[in-house]
Design a protein around this motif. Structure first.
Motif: not given
Length: 274
Positions: A70-85
Motif C-alpha cells: 500500500g505504499l508508494k514509490n515516486v521519481a522526480f525528473d527535472f527538465k527545466a531550467p538549465a540550472s536544474v536540468k
C-alpha cells in the motif's frame, strides 16, 4: 486497477461516515486516498516568485507506482531550467520506518542518499521541502480536531472543513513546531495548512487553489490537487505548483524506481504490474 483497491477505497469512506470521525481517522483517510492510484504520471510546473516579483519556472516529470503493502514509490525528473536540468530525486516509502530518498546532481555526476537531517531543506530550490513532497502518515503526529464545522475560502471556493492541529512526535525531523490544517469534508484534502514555530509564529502556509475530479485509465474518479501554493512568510517568497498533464492507472516501468534510473535517467520500456 484491481477491483479490491476500489472496494477498499469505498469501504474506507463508508466505514467512517457512520459515526463521528476522530482526528486520526480523518488523517488516515487522507493518507490512504492519496495513495489510491496504482500508477500515476504528471508534468509539474513549479513557479518560484520572489518578494520583488521576479520569477523562475521549473518543469518536472513525476512518476508514481504503488507497491504491494500500500505504499508508494515516486521519481522526480527535472527538465527545466538549465540550472536544474538532469537533477533526479527518488523516494521509496517504507513500512514503519523512514523512507529511502536519493538525489542525483548532474553537475557532480553522482547520486547520494538524503539523510533525515536534510529533509527539511528546499526541494530543487523551491519553497517545498523534501518533507512536503511525500505523504506524512497519520501516526507520525498527534492530531486534534479544533473545529468540526469550520469554513474557509481558498482560491475563490468556500469549503466546509474540519480544522485540525497536528503536533509531530519527532519535531527534529520537520521544519516546524506544529501545523493547523483545514480538511475539506467532501474530498478529505487539506485546502489550507499553516505551519508554526515554537513561539507560535506562523512561518509558512500551504493552499490548494484548485481541486478537480478526474478519471484514471480505468474510469475511476479521483480528486486532483491541480494548483497549489506554498508561501514562506519569513522571506516573502512563494512557489506555485501546477499539474499541467497527468495520467492515472496506466502502468509505469519499474525501472524508474531504481538506482540505474537515478544515475542514467533511463528506464526500460516494460511496464510494471499490479
Amino acid at each position: 486497477m484491481k477491483v479490491t483497491k476500489l472496494f477498499k477505497m469505498l469501504v474506507l469512506l463508508a466505514s467512517f461516515s457512520l459515526s463521528a470521525q476522530t482526528a486520526q481517522e480523518i488523517a488516515k483517510i487522507y493518507c490512504d486516498l492519496d495513495r489510491v492510484p496504482d500508477f500515476n504520471y504528471s508534468l509539474l510546473q513549479l513557479e518560484n516568485v520572489e518578494k520583488n516579483g521576479k520569477s523562475e519556472t521549473l518543469e518536472i516529470k513525476q512518476y508514481g507506482s504503488g507497491v504491494d503493502n500500500g505504499l508508494k514509490n515516486v521519481a522526480f525528473d527535472f527538465k527545466a531550467p538549465a540550472s536544474v536540468k538532469g537533477m533526479r530525486v527518488l523516494q521509496l516509502e517504507k513500512l514503519k520506518k523512514a523512507d529511502d530518498r536519493w538525489v542525483y546532481m548532474p553537475k557532480l555526476r553522482q547520486s547520494r542518499r538524503i539523510p533525515m537531517t536534510e529533509r527539511t531543506k528546499s526541494f530543487g530550490g523551491t519553497e517545498f521541502t523534501y518533507n512536503d513532497m511525500t505523504i506524512r502518515n497519520e501516526d507520525e503526529d498527534k492530531n486534534e480536531i479544533l473545529d468540526s464545522n469550520a469554513k474557509i475560502t481558498v482560491g475563490g471556493t468556500t469549503y466546509n472543513c474540519w480544522k485540525m492541529r497536528s503536533d509531530p512526535y519527532k519535531r527534529s525531523e520537520v521544519e516546524y513546531h506544529y501545523r493547523l490544517s483545514w480538511f475539506d469534508k467532501k474530498t478529505y484534502i487539506p485546502v489550507r495548512i499553516e505551519f508554526y514555530d515554537n513561539k507560535d509564529k506562523m512561518i509558512k502556509t500551504y493552499e490548494c487553489l484548485k481541486i478537480d475530479m478526474v478519471k484514471g485509465k480505468t474510469g475511476i474518479e479521483y480528486p486532483l490537487r491541480r494548483k497549489n501554493v506554498i508561501t514562506n512568510l519569513v522571506t516573502g517568497r512563494k512557489t506555485i505548483a501546477t499539474v499541467k498533464e497527468f495520467v492515472f492507472d496506466e502502468p509505469i516501468s519499474d525501472g524508474y524506481f531504481s538506482q540505474n534510473w537515478l544515475t542514467t535517467g533511463k528506464a526500460p520500456k516494460g511496464k510494471g504490474k499490479k
